[in-house]
Design a protein around this motif. Structure first.
Motif, short mmCIF file in Angstrom:
data_model
loop_
_atom_site.label_atom_id
_atom_site.label_comp_id
_atom_site.label_asym_id
_atom_site.label_seq_id
_atom_site.Cartn_x
_atom_site.Cartn_y
_atom_site.Cartn_z
N ASP A 104 0.85 -1.19 0.00
CA ASP A 104 0.00 0.00 0.00
C ASP A 104 0.88 1.24 0.00
O ASP A 104 1.89 1.31 0.72
CB ASP A 104 -0.90 0.05 1.24
N TYR A 164 -0.57 5.20 -0.43
CA TYR A 164 -1.61 6.10 -0.92
C TYR A 164 -1.79 7.30 0.00
O TYR A 164 -1.32 7.33 1.14
CB TYR A 164 -2.94 5.36 -1.08
N ARG A 184 -1.61 3.45 -4.55
CA ARG A 184 -1.76 2.00 -4.66
C ARG A 184 -2.53 1.52 -3.43
O ARG A 184 -2.13 1.78 -2.29
CB ARG A 184 -0.40 1.31 -4.74
N ARG A 188 -4.79 -5.62 -5.61
CA ARG A 188 -4.31 -4.24 -5.42
C ARG A 188 -4.02 -3.61 -6.78
O ARG A 188 -3.61 -4.29 -7.72
CB ARG A 188 -3.06 -4.20 -4.54
N ASP A 189 -4.23 -2.30 -6.83
CA ASP A 189 -4.09 -1.60 -8.10
C ASP A 189 -3.73 -0.14 -7.82
O ASP A 189 -3.81 0.32 -6.68
CB ASP A 189 -5.42 -1.68 -8.88
N GLU A 190 -3.32 0.57 -8.88
CA GLU A 190 -3.06 2.00 -8.78
C GLU A 190 -4.19 2.78 -9.43
O GLU A 190 -4.72 2.35 -10.47
CB GLU A 190 -1.74 2.37 -9.46
N SER A 212 -2.40 -8.49 -8.41
CA SER A 212 -2.13 -7.06 -8.25
C SER A 212 -1.22 -6.62 -9.38
O SER A 212 -0.45 -7.42 -9.92
CB SER A 212 -1.43 -6.79 -6.91
N ASP A 253 1.21 -3.07 -11.00
CA ASP A 253 1.88 -1.81 -10.67
C ASP A 253 1.68 -0.74 -11.73
O ASP A 253 1.62 0.45 -11.41
CB ASP A 253 3.38 -2.05 -10.46
#
Length: 424
Positions: free
Chosen positions: A109, A111, A126, A157-159, A187, A189
């Motif tokens: 993480d 963010y 992220r 997970r994502d951006e 996930s 990047d």
């Protein structure tokens, strides 16, 4: 997020904490606290806060009665996560959380949250995709050591950007996100196909905060996502935008064709839609959770195309002795006292789960001799919570498969898992 930007984010927080506003500095000194919530530094007015926290999960994974298994009996550091949470100027929150578990250091993480009000927040960076119910439950709080088969079909997970908030004291929560577009169970990047995914989730807890209602722990919701995802088989290595699916014991049980297998390379090639109704109920020592996930995706191998529809679901029930059940894990009535041997809480859980891969995936897009078309499994779990931060867990899972072997069905998986966890 790069190491450069992550390091500067942490440095900014420390510098701001070291130079609080002159008025607060003149009237009241900064606060320094050490508790089960971690190491907390803050200005007197709480406008600047830095929390230094962490978690450690030491696991054991043992396969039994599986003569042709591909998994290895092992001890491992499943997660090792120091992380920083903070607040700047009273309305900007941030998180930086690396992970050094399983010998693969990465940023989980990273963010920033702008929160002018509780019902309106803007997150950038992220973060966990706001989709799966079990996914949004912290890994330190789930009753089972490994997440269910629904995890195979959700974006992890994502951006991107996320607009989210709580309304009416958390009785209604919402999230709308624009993200790069992660494959099922994975996930990412960076964006590799020049398109984005839209994700929306609403979750209602209509009786939250009503101490007189037996339904105060009831929550129901739905999540949807839609995007265009495209793989590029001509690159080296090929970027397929497709990843393997794994069993509860973390063995690969389904994978698409690639250049190393007959039939060419399967890639994502078009629209990808997901849907997930979900809900939970907690009442005293009793906890229930269920969710269903549909993943519908267009794929291609050469000039052959298809829309594949995969399904996964899970349901579990838990009961806590010596405490209360909750979405954030068992809550002991009192902490364990090693001198008297009293206190703590024991959570006992049972789960049934399933995964169905579209029959049209075989044999054009996946090898039936290597990939299962169906998985059904049950598991039992015990978690002893010494307190809110220290736990020991022991699980057993059995999973049956359809297909996945050269001559019929893959052998059933039987796995025993243990975990010792410290989180603060």
């Amino acid at each position: 997020m790069s190491d450069f930007s992550a390091a500067h984010l942490a440095t900014l927080g420390l510098l701001l904490l070291s130079t609080p506003p002159a008025r607060a500095q003149a009237t009241e000194p900064p606060s320094v606290q050490l508790s089960e919530e971690g190491y907390i530094l803050s200005t007197a007015d709480k406008a600047f806060v830095l929390k230094i926290r962490g978690q450690l999960q030491g696991d054991g994974r043992f396969y039994v009665a599986d003569s042709d298994r591909s998994g290895t009996n092992t001890f491992l550091i499943r997660r090792l996560r120091p992380f920083l949470d903070g607040t700047l100027f009273g309305f900007v929150d941030f998180r930086l959380m690396p992970d050094f578990g399983v010998g693969q250091p990465l940023i989980q993480d990273a963010y920033i949250d702008l929160r002018p009000v509780e019902w309106l927040r803007l997150r950038a960076g992220r973060f966990k995709t706001p989709f799966g119910l079990e996914l949004l439950q912290a890994n330190t709080d789930v009753p089972f050591i490994e997440r269910s088969l629904t995890f195979d079909l959700v974006p992890v997970r994502d951006e991107g950007l996320q607009l989210h908030g709580d309304i009416a004291g958390g009785r209604l929560s919402y999230a709308f996100a624009v993200v790069n577009g992660a494959p099922d169970g994975a996930s990412i990047d960076v964006n590799t196909d020049d398109s984005f995914d839209l994700v929306a989730r609403v979750f209602a807890q209509p009786f939250k905060g009503d101490a007189d209602s037996a339904l105060q722990g009831l929550g129901v919701g739905v999540a949807v996502s839609r995007g265009l995802q495209f793989g590029t088989p001509s690159t080296t290595p090929a970027n397929t935008a497709l990843v393997p699916q794994r069993s509860t014991g973390q063995e690969v049980i389904f994978s698409f064709l690639n250049n190393g297998t007959p039939g060419g390379t399967a890639v994502a090639d078009g629209e990808h839609v997901r849907l997930s109704p979900q809900g939970h109920f907690y009442w005293g020592p009793v906890g229930l959770l269920a969710e269903y996930v549909l993943s519908s995706q267009e794929v291609r191998t050469g000039d052959r195309r298809a829309r594949l529809r995969h399904h996964a679901w899970q349901a579990y029930a838990s009961y806590v002795l010596g405490g209360d059940a909750s979405f954030t894990g068992p809550k002991p009535h009192r902490p364990f006292d090693p001198k008297t041997g009293k206190g703590g809480a024991l959570e006992i859980s049972a789960r049934y789960q399933g995964l169905d891969m579209d029959d049209d995936a075989f044999p054009r897009f996946a090898d039936p001799a290597r990939s299962v078309s169906q998985a059904r499994g049950f598991g039992v779990a015990t978690v002893f919570a010494f307190n809110r931060r220290v736990r020991f867990a022991l699980n057993y899972h059995h999973t049956d498969f359809v297909g996945g072997a050269p001559e019929g069905d893959r052998e059933a998986e039987n796995v025993v898992m243990s975990r010792f966890q410290v989180a603060f």
